[in-house]
Structures are given as structure tokens and as C-alpha cells.
Motif scaffolding. Structure first.
Motif, PDB file in Angstrom:
ATOM      1  N   SER A   1      20.327 -97.810   2.200  1.00 12.73           N
ATOM      2  CA  SER A   1      19.895 -97.268   3.496  1.00 12.73           C
ATOM      3  C   SER A   1      20.426 -98.102   4.651  1.00 12.73           C
ATOM      4  N   SER A   2      20.497 -99.397   4.460  1.00 11.46           N
ATOM      5  CA  SER A   2      21.019-100.282   5.500  1.00 11.46           C
ATOM      6  C   SER A   2      22.510-100.028   5.728  1.00 11.46           C
ATOM      7  N   ARG A   3      23.252 -99.860   4.657  1.00  9.63           N
ATOM      8  CA  ARG A   3      24.686 -99.535   4.801  1.00  9.63           C
ATOM      9  C   ARG A   3      24.869 -98.220   5.541  1.00  9.63           C
ATOM     10  N   ARG A   4      24.045 -97.239   5.205  1.00 11.13           N
ATOM     11  CA  ARG A   4      24.112 -95.945   5.903  1.00 11.13           C
ATOM     12  C   ARG A   4      23.842 -96.150   7.393  1.00 11.13           C
ATOM     13  N   ALA A   5      22.835 -96.949   7.729  1.00 11.43           N
ATOM     14  CA  ALA A   5      22.512 -97.217   9.132  1.00 11.43           C
ATOM     15  C   ALA A   5      23.679 -97.893   9.846  1.00 11.43           C
ATOM     16  N   VAL A   6      24.333 -98.820   9.173  1.00 10.69           N
ATOM     17  CA  VAL A   6      25.490 -99.503   9.769  1.00 10.69           C
ATOM     18  C   VAL A   6      26.612 -98.507  10.032  1.00 10.69           C
ATOM     19  N   ARG A   7      26.883 -97.639   9.048  1.00 21.21           N
ATOM     20  CA  ARG A   7      27.935 -96.628   9.251  1.00 21.21           C
ATOM     21  C   ARG A   7      27.581 -95.711  10.418  1.00 21.21           C
ATOM     22  N   LEU A   8      26.341 -95.255  10.488  1.00 22.74           N
ATOM     23  CA  LEU A   8      25.916 -94.392  11.590  1.00 22.74           C
ATOM     24  C   LEU A   8      26.045 -95.102  12.933  1.00 22.74           C
ATOM     25  N   TYR A   9      25.659 -96.368  12.973  1.00 25.57           N
ATOM     26  CA  TYR A   9      25.773 -97.150  14.202  1.00 25.57           C
ATOM     27  C   TYR A   9      27.244 -97.273  14.615  1.00 25.57           C
ATOM     28  N   ASN A  10      28.097 -97.647  13.655  1.00 26.43           N
ATOM     29  CA  ASN A  10      29.517 -97.834  13.978  1.00 26.43           C
ATOM     30  C   ASN A  10      30.170 -96.539  14.444  1.00 26.43           C
TER      31      ASN A  10
END
Length: 189
Positions: free
Chosen positions: A116-125
């Protein structure tokens, strides 16, 4: 982030990562989403003063959705991140289940947190990328702008595009690296 042995608590490979992610996802992302919505609102009200108001508003809307999705994904991730000190505070010392059981639960939840954290990072980027593209579209000078004004706005537009391309390339390369690493783990199993 590495897999923890069964007899240890899982921890992020970079200890400062959790704080950095929380700052980006719970402080910067809401502010950037609000800015994107504000810019889209200005362009909706004064679209005749911009060269490409429609594309800029669309990009700003996508940007806001990406940042809001990042916040939600990061919130969901945070519900799965805990350590032994959190468990001590929750259970106390007398009612606590066996540590081996708690480690297994923590390790399982840690994997959910990572995903979920990786997904959040991708969404942020990608939110940053769409913010840059929307900003570049908003900066493009109107057709009636004077030469001097147009030159300044095109220069500003170019600066934003260069920075945005850099973020987009870095984001795409990181996503590719993560996919390769995950694919390698599946091959090992």
C-alpha cells in the motif's frame, strides 16, 4: 525492503522512510491537491485568459484525484504498520499473546503496508507529474500576449516541463525496478 526472518520484527530498510512518506502523503499531498483544485477553479472562471484552459483543467483534476488517492492509500497502509512498542502499549505486558504469534501477524501486515505504501508513492509521484504538466499548460501564454510576455511564459513553461520530465523518468524507472525485483521474487518461489 527486505524480508524479515521469522524470529524478528519486520522493519523498513530505510528507517526514515516512514516519517518521510507520512510527511509527503499527509502534509504535501493535501496541499498540492488543494492547489490543483484552486488552479482548475481559476481556469474555469477565467479560461479565456489562457491558451489551453481545457487541457490544464483536466490535468489539474487528474492531479487532485491522484493526490487524494495517495492520501487514502497511505492511510490504508498506516493501519498495517506497527512494532513491538505499539503492541506493548496496546496489550500491556500481562494480556499479550505470544511474541512469535505477534511477529507473524506483524510480518504479514508489514507486507500489506509495503504494498500500500508503494502504491501511495506511485500515486504521489504521478500526481507531481500531472501537476507539472497542468502547470505547464496553464503557463503557456495566450495567443494575444506580447512578445516579451510570451517569451517569459514560454521560458517558465519550459522550466516546468524539464523538471516534470525528470520526475516522470525517475518515477517510471523506479516502477520498472520494483516490477523486476518482484518478478525475480516470483521466479524464486
Amino acid at each position: 525492503m527486505q524480508q524479515a526472518p521469522r524470529d524478528r520484527w519486520a522493519i523498513p530498510s530505510k528507517i526514515g522512510y516512514v516519517t518521510a512518506a507520512q510527511n509527503a502523503h499527509f502534509v504535501a499531498a493535501p496541499l498540492l491537491a488543494a492547489a490543483a483544485i484552486g488552479i482548475a477553479g481559476v481556469m474555469a472562471a477565467d479560461g479565456d485568459k489562457f491558451r489551453w484552459p481545457g487541457p490544464a483543467m483536466m490535468l489539474m483534476t487528474v492531479c487532485a484525484v491522484l493526490f487524494i488517492s495517495c492520501i487514502q492509500s497511505s492511510f490504508n497502509a498506516a493501519t498495517h504498520l506497527f512494532n513491538s512498542a505499539d503492541l506493548d502499549a496496546w496489550y500491556g505486558t500481562s494480556d499479550k499473546p505470544p511474541e512469535t504469534v505477534l511477529m507473524q501477524v506483524q510480518q504479514r501486515d508489514f507486507q500489506i503496508w509495503k504494498s500500500s505504501s508503494r502504491r501511495a508513492v506511485r500515486l504521489y509521484n504521478w500526481g507531481v507529474v500531472t501537476l507539472g504538466m497542468g502547470t505547464a499548460a496553464a503557463l503557456a501564454p495566450h495567443e494575444s500576449a506580447s512578445f516579451e510576455h510570451a517569451a517569459c511564459r514560454w521560458t517558465a513553461c519550459a522550466v516546468v516541463v524539464i523538471a516534470t520530465v525528470r520526475v516522470a523518468v525517475t518515477t517510471a524507472l523506479e516502477a520498472r525496478r520494483v516490477r523486476r525485483r518482484q518478478h525475480g521474487r516470483r521466479d524464486e518461489q
